[in-house]
Design a protein around this motif. Structure first.
Motif, PDB file in Angstrom:
ATOM      1  N   VAL A 350      18.273  -8.579   5.961  1.00 43.50           N
ATOM      2  CA  VAL A 350      19.732  -8.605   5.975  1.00 43.50           C
ATOM      3  C   VAL A 350      20.194  -7.813   7.194  1.00 43.50           C
ATOM      4  O   VAL A 350      19.983  -6.604   7.278  1.00 43.50           O
ATOM      5  N   TYR A 351      20.761  -8.510   8.153  1.00 43.89           N
ATOM      6  CA  TYR A 351      21.309  -7.870   9.337  1.00 43.89           C
ATOM      7  C   TYR A 351      22.823  -7.754   9.153  1.00 43.89           C
ATOM      8  O   TYR A 351      23.420  -8.518   8.401  1.00 43.89           O
ATOM      9  N   GLN A 352      23.416  -6.805   9.820  1.00 42.21           N
ATOM     10  CA  GLN A 352      24.874  -6.733   9.741  1.00 42.21           C
ATOM     11  C   GLN A 352      25.490  -6.520  11.113  1.00 42.21           C
ATOM     12  O   GLN A 352      24.894  -5.926  12.003  1.00 42.21           O
ATOM     13  N   GLY A 353      26.700  -7.068  11.244  1.00 42.69           N
ATOM     14  CA  GLY A 353      27.445  -6.907  12.477  1.00 42.69           C
ATOM     15  C   GLY A 353      28.699  -6.113  12.199  1.00 42.69           C
ATOM     16  O   GLY A 353      29.227  -6.126  11.083  1.00 42.69           O
ATOM     17  N   TYR A 354      29.171  -5.423  13.199  1.00 43.54           N
ATOM     18  CA  TYR A 354      30.421  -4.671  13.072  1.00 43.54           C
ATOM     19  C   TYR A 354      31.344  -5.040  14.229  1.00 43.54           C
ATOM     20  O   TYR A 354      30.901  -5.238  15.368  1.00 43.54           O
ATOM     21  N   GLY A 355      32.615  -5.121  13.933  1.00 42.93           N
ATOM     22  CA  GLY A 355      33.601  -5.376  14.969  1.00 42.93           C
ATOM     23  C   GLY A 355      34.948  -5.674  14.345  1.00 42.93           C
ATOM     24  O   GLY A 355      35.135  -5.549  13.133  1.00 42.93           O
ATOM     25  N   LEU A 356      35.874  -6.071  15.163  1.00 44.28           N
ATOM     26  CA  LEU A 356      37.220  -6.413  14.722  1.00 44.28           C
ATOM     27  C   LEU A 356      37.635  -7.685  15.441  1.00 44.28           C
ATOM     28  O   LEU A 356      37.018  -8.069  16.444  1.00 44.28           O
ATOM     29  N   THR A 357      38.669  -8.329  14.941  1.00 47.12           N
ATOM     30  CA  THR A 357      39.189  -9.515  15.630  1.00 47.12           C
ATOM     31  C   THR A 357      39.492  -9.162  17.081  1.00 47.12           C
ATOM     32  O   THR A 357      39.246  -9.953  17.996  1.00 47.12           O
ATOM     33  N   GLU A 358      39.975  -7.945  17.300  1.00 46.57           N
ATOM     34  CA  GLU A 358      40.338  -7.495  18.646  1.00 46.57           C
ATOM     35  C   GLU A 358      39.141  -7.337  19.578  1.00 46.57           C
ATOM     36  O   GLU A 358      39.306  -7.258  20.794  1.00 46.57           O
ATOM     37  N   THR A 359      37.909  -7.303  19.006  1.00 51.04           N
ATOM     38  CA  THR A 359      36.707  -7.170  19.838  1.00 51.04           C
ATOM     39  C   THR A 359      35.935  -8.485  19.916  1.00 51.04           C
ATOM     40  O   THR A 359      34.793  -8.515  20.337  1.00 51.04           O
ATOM     41  N   SER A 360      36.543  -9.547  19.466  1.00 53.59           N
ATOM     42  CA  SER A 360      36.127 -10.961  19.659  1.00 53.59           C
ATOM     43  C   SER A 360      34.903 -11.506  18.926  1.00 53.59           C
ATOM     44  O   SER A 360      34.379 -12.522  19.356  1.00 53.59           O
ATOM     45  N   PRO A 361      34.400 -11.082  17.826  1.00 52.00           N
ATOM     46  CA  PRO A 361      34.704  -9.823  17.160  1.00 52.00           C
ATOM     47  C   PRO A 361      33.531  -8.836  17.164  1.00 52.00           C
ATOM     48  O   PRO A 361      33.705  -7.690  16.790  1.00 52.00           O
ATOM     49  N   ILE A 362      32.312  -9.293  17.558  1.00 49.59           N
ATOM     50  CA  ILE A 362      31.129  -8.436  17.378  1.00 49.59           C
ATOM     51  C   ILE A 362      31.052  -7.362  18.460  1.00 49.59           C
ATOM     52  O   ILE A 362      31.095  -7.640  19.651  1.00 49.59           O
ATOM     53  N   ALA A 363      30.920  -6.100  18.004  1.00 45.28           N
ATOM     54  CA  ALA A 363      30.720  -4.979  18.926  1.00 45.28           C
ATOM     55  C   ALA A 363      29.319  -4.413  18.771  1.00 45.28           C
ATOM     56  O   ALA A 363      28.689  -4.003  19.738  1.00 45.28           O
ATOM     57  N   THR A 364      28.824  -4.372  17.523  1.00 48.83           N
ATOM     58  CA  THR A 364      27.456  -3.907  17.268  1.00 48.83           C
ATOM     59  C   THR A 364      26.775  -4.889  16.332  1.00 48.83           C
ATOM     60  O   THR A 364      27.428  -5.586  15.555  1.00 48.83           O
ATOM     61  N   GLY A 398      34.805  -3.120  27.074  1.00 51.48           N
ATOM     62  CA  GLY A 398      33.913  -4.201  27.482  1.00 51.48           C
ATOM     63  C   GLY A 398      34.655  -5.507  27.663  1.00 51.48           C
ATOM     64  O   GLY A 398      35.849  -5.610  27.343  1.00 51.48           O
ATOM     65  N   PRO A 399      33.972  -6.549  28.170  1.00 50.99           N
ATOM     66  CA  PRO A 399      34.625  -7.830  28.468  1.00 50.99           C
ATOM     67  C   PRO A 399      35.033  -8.627  27.232  1.00 50.99           C
ATOM     68  O   PRO A 399      35.684  -9.664  27.364  1.00 50.99           O
ATOM     69  N   SER A 400      34.640  -8.161  26.037  1.00 48.32           N
ATOM     70  CA  SER A 400      35.027  -8.872  24.817  1.00 48.32           C
ATOM     71  C   SER A 400      36.297  -8.315  24.175  1.00 48.32           C
ATOM     72  O   SER A 400      36.750  -8.824  23.155  1.00 48.32           O
ATOM     73  N   ILE A 401      36.853  -7.262  24.758  1.00 46.36           N
ATOM     74  CA  ILE A 401      38.095  -6.708  24.218  1.00 46.36           C
ATOM     75  C   ILE A 401      39.232  -7.705  24.461  1.00 46.36           C
ATOM     76  O   ILE A 401      39.389  -8.231  25.559  1.00 46.36           O
ATOM     77  N   MET A 402      40.033  -7.950  23.435  1.00 47.30           N
ATOM     78  CA  MET A 402      41.108  -8.936  23.495  1.00 47.30           C
ATOM     79  C   MET A 402      42.043  -8.726  24.696  1.00 47.30           C
ATOM     80  O   MET A 402      42.138  -7.643  25.257  1.00 47.30           O
ATOM     81  N   ARG A 403      42.748  -9.779  25.025  1.00 44.51           N
ATOM     82  CA  ARG A 403      43.770  -9.693  26.073  1.00 44.51           C
ATOM     83  C   ARG A 403      44.969  -8.884  25.584  1.00 44.51           C
ATOM     84  O   ARG A 403      45.594  -8.153  26.350  1.00 44.51           O
ATOM     85  N   GLY A 404      45.294  -9.013  24.291  1.00 47.95           N
ATOM     86  CA  GLY A 404      46.414  -8.266  23.717  1.00 47.95           C
ATOM     87  C   GLY A 404      46.974  -8.988  22.510  1.00 47.95           C
ATOM     88  O   GLY A 404      46.461 -10.029  22.093  1.00 47.95           O
ATOM     89  N   TYR A 405      48.027  -8.426  21.931  1.00 44.34           N
ATOM     90  CA  TYR A 405      48.704  -9.057  20.807  1.00 44.34           C
ATOM     91  C   TYR A 405      49.822  -9.966  21.327  1.00 44.34           C
ATOM     92  O   TYR A 405      50.609  -9.566  22.191  1.00 44.34           O
ATOM     93  N   HIS A 406      49.889 -11.165  20.787  1.00 42.96           N
ATOM     94  CA  HIS A 406      50.860 -12.169  21.230  1.00 42.96           C
ATOM     95  C   HIS A 406      52.291 -11.658  21.063  1.00 42.96           C
ATOM     96  O   HIS A 406      52.712 -11.294  19.955  1.00 42.96           O
ATOM     97  N   HIS A 407      53.030 -11.588  22.179  1.00 46.27           N
ATOM     98  CA  HIS A 407      54.434 -11.175  22.189  1.00 46.27           C
ATOM     99  C   HIS A 407      54.650  -9.722  21.746  1.00 46.27           C
ATOM    100  O   HIS A 407      55.769  -9.352  21.393  1.00 46.27           O
ATOM    101  N   GLN A 408      53.593  -8.902  21.753  1.00 51.34           N
ATOM    102  CA  GLN A 408      53.757  -7.521  21.301  1.00 51.34           C
ATOM    103  C   GLN A 408      53.078  -6.547  22.266  1.00 51.34           C
ATOM    104  O   GLN A 408      52.055  -5.938  21.937  1.00 51.34           O
ATOM    105  N   PRO A 409      53.652  -6.376  23.471  1.00 49.71           N
ATOM    106  CA  PRO A 409      53.045  -5.474  24.469  1.00 49.71           C
ATOM    107  C   PRO A 409      52.987  -4.017  24.014  1.00 49.71           C
ATOM    108  O   PRO A 409      52.036  -3.309  24.348  1.00 49.71           O
ATOM    109  N   GLU A 410      53.973  -3.575  23.257  1.00 54.23           N
ATOM    110  CA  GLU A 410      53.969  -2.183  22.797  1.00 54.23           C
ATOM    111  C   GLU A 410      52.830  -1.936  21.812  1.00 54.23           C
ATOM    112  O   GLU A 410      52.169  -0.899  21.861  1.00 54.23           O
ATOM    113  N   LEU A 411      52.605  -2.904  20.935  1.00 55.93           N
ATOM    114  CA  LEU A 411      51.506  -2.781  19.975  1.00 55.93           C
ATOM    115  C   LEU A 411      50.159  -2.834  20.688  1.00 55.93           C
ATOM    116  O   LEU A 411      49.215  -2.128  20.332  1.00 55.93           O
ATOM    117  N   THR A 412      50.099  -3.640  21.747  1.00 51.16           N
ATOM    118  CA  THR A 412      48.867  -3.734  22.543  1.00 51.16           C
ATOM    119  C   THR A 412      48.554  -2.401  23.219  1.00 51.16           C
ATOM    120  O   THR A 412      47.424  -1.912  23.166  1.00 51.16           O
TER     121      THR A 412
END
Length: 559
Positions: A350-364, A398-412
């Motif tokens: 059993v392998y596991q991955g970690y990340g978030l949607t914002e990291t596209s999503p796998i970071a580890t 890293g290069p997998s970090i999202m471009r940003g949140y759609h229409h929300q520059p302050e949140l980005t």
């Protein structure tokens, strides 16, 4: 010559040619198995893309939404969107019309591709969101009175001038919430996905033999980036056949694994627990001698290094998987260590991955042979990480970090600092071997047993529309024991308006407010609805700036 791997159109063409006659995607239907070869996937994608460009006049950069369960045609629609130059917006089929309207009003797609099951909902959404000019059905269907085109009835035109886009261009907008006036859409670029494909190919190559067929079963919805990036894009990029299922019953899943000689599976921890329970039932139904000797063999297996020996020792359990099954990849929620130990002990990794949607999503990802089972693995090759010395928060770059949140520059800018570090909101430590351990969470995000993530603020935004509540607070409460140990449930504390306190008895007030929470929650997807409802008469604790102190409210209720 420019690297063709950096050009997504060339990459699609190359993979179609490399694996032409191999099965790319398949699903079991009521009529039997439906399978698409890499050639078939390529042809149908080009046919749909030609229809979008030539017949509908869809322009480069327009949005294309997909509302469907996971199935081979979902992949067709994604690749057609890439070829046609549109930005793909995969939608969660479990969201309500209210939530979907909020999302679609934010991204304003011009085309919606929909499975047969959700046609009526798509029509309702088209009425609510005028930007949706075209609805196309993803299934094979006879000519109908509604006049909707199917991807299988589009003109048989397979060539067009495909629209190339730069690595910085948006490939997906993935929405992680949708109930508020400003839904949070994660903008994922072609560069993000290509970086993931390159990293994951490097990591997965040792466990994906390329000289023979390898088959993966994925049970995750394709609107999740974990499924889209790993279970779909990465495996197809490596010539792996990906299968889907309409049933999530463990017995049905095991039948498919046996039938198709599946080698691996992409899942969430909650389903892994269900599989363990199913196997334990198999042990209880075994002959008395097997039952008596199982604990001894299970103990001995702890010290055995070779999988083939464990496979022989636990042949009865491996036969449940058809004998070809090797490993699972888990993601989306914390992995129960006892469940992981059980499968590893019987010879299934059993392998596991970690990340978030914002990291596209796998970071580890944890594919090391000598990994610590409590770790979420090591960073992908293209990632950098550091721990904030004050908060203990894990920061990633890293290069997998999202471009940003759609229409929300302050949140980005709130999550990606000036130096390009993405603030995960997770507390972590990194050992001397580079293994990452997630030890807590800064964010308020609630992680449910199936890996679904819910933000308290989005639930509160719906409940606050009631005139019965003077204030309320939503948070996650941890479960202890049982199959869902360590996961969270959604809880809410509501305080009634003063006039209601005076008008009703405590018992009446409790019932009225609980019913009001349930009524308002109907505007939310079922998994976002509060399970634990508490009614308080006194005001909730607040900061000097009048913000409700969520942590103190939670402590108050748990006490």
């Amino acid at each position: 010559m420019r690297d063709r791997q950096s050009n997504v159109l060339s990459l699609l063409e190359d993979k179609t040619n490399d694996y032409a006659r191999k099965i790319a995607l398949g699903i079991k239907t009521s009529f039997g198995w439906k399978e698409l070869t890499f050639d078939g996937l390529g042809l149908l994608s080009r046919r749909l893309a030609s229809y979008l460009i030539n017949d509908l006049g869809i322009q480069k950069g327009e949005k294309l939404a997909i509302l469907s369960e996971s199935k081979p045609e979902f992949g067709v629609c994604v690749f057609a969107s890439v070829l046609a130059g549109t930005i793909t917006v995969p939608l969660d089929i479990k969201l309500t019309k209210y939530e979907l309207t909020s999302i679609l009003s934010d991204c304003l797609p011009s085309v919606m591709l929909v499975s047969q099951h959700y046609i009526e909902k798509a029509k309702e959404l088209q009425q609510a969101v005028p930007s949706i000019k075209h609805i196309i059905v993803m299934d094979e269907r006879p000519e109908s009175e509604d006049g909707l085109q199917s991807i299988y009835t589009t003109p048989m035109n397979y060539s067009c001038k495909w629209r190339h886009r730069a690595r910085k261009s948006r490939m997906f907008i993935i929405y992680t919430s949708g109930t508020t006036g400003a839904p949070k859409g994660v903008e994922t670029t072609f560069g993000n996905i290509l970086a993931q494909l390159k990293d994951l190919k490097t990591i997965l190559s040792p466990v994906l033999p390329t000289k023979k067929d390898f088959r993966v079963l994925s049970i995750l919805p394709m609107n999740h980036l974990f499924e889209m990036t790993v279970g779909f894009s990465t495996f197809l990029n490596m010539g792996v056949s990906v299968y889907y299922t309409r049933s999530l019953k463990p017995k049905d899943i095991l039948n498919i694994i046996r039938d198709k000689k599946v080698n691996a599976m992409v899942l969430v921890p909650a389903f892994l627990k269900l599989l363990k329970t199913t196997l334990e039932a198999e042990i209880k139904n075994a002959p008395p001698f097997y039952q008596k000797t199982f604990p001894l063999r299970y103990h001995i297996a702890k010290f055995l290094p070779y999988r083939w020996i464990k496979k022989l020792m636990f042949k009865r359990l491996h036969d449940c998987f058809g004998g070809s099954f090797k490993w699972c990849l888990s993601g989306g929620a914390p992995l129960d260590m006892e469940v992981a130990k059980f499968f590893r002990r019987i010879g299934i990794e059993v392998y596991q991955g970690y990340g978030l949607t914002e990291t596209s999503p796998i970071a580890t990802i944890s594919f090391d042979k000598n990994r610590d089972i409590c770790s979420v693995g090591k960073l992908l090759p293209s990632y950098e990480a550091k721990i904030d010395t004050e908060t203990g928060e894990l920061l990633l770059k890293g290069p997998s970090i999202m471009r940003g949140y759609h229409h929300q520059p302050e949140l980005t800018s709130a999550v990606i600092d000036e130096d390009g570090w993405f603030h995960t909101g997770d507390i972590a430590k990194i050992d001397e071997k580079g293994q990452v351990f997630i030890t807590g969470r800064i964010k308020n995000m609630i992680v449910l047993s199936g890996g679904k993530k819910v933000f308290p603020e989005e639930v509160e935004a719906v409940l606050e529309t009631s005139e019965m509540f003077s204030e309320l607070c939503v948070f996650g409460t941890s479960r202890e024991g049982g199959a869902k140990d360590g996961t969270e449930d959604i809880a809410v504390v509501v305080v009634p308006k003063d006039e209601l306190k005076e008008k009703y008895s405590d018992e009446e007030l409790n019932k009225i407010l609980r019913d009001e929470v349930k009524k308002r929650s109907q505007r939310l997807a079922p998994y976002k609805r509060p399970i634990n409802i508490t009614v308080l008469k006194e005001a909730l604790p607040r900061t000097a700036t009048r913000k409700i102190q969520r942590k103190k409210v939670k402590e108050l209720i748990e006490a």
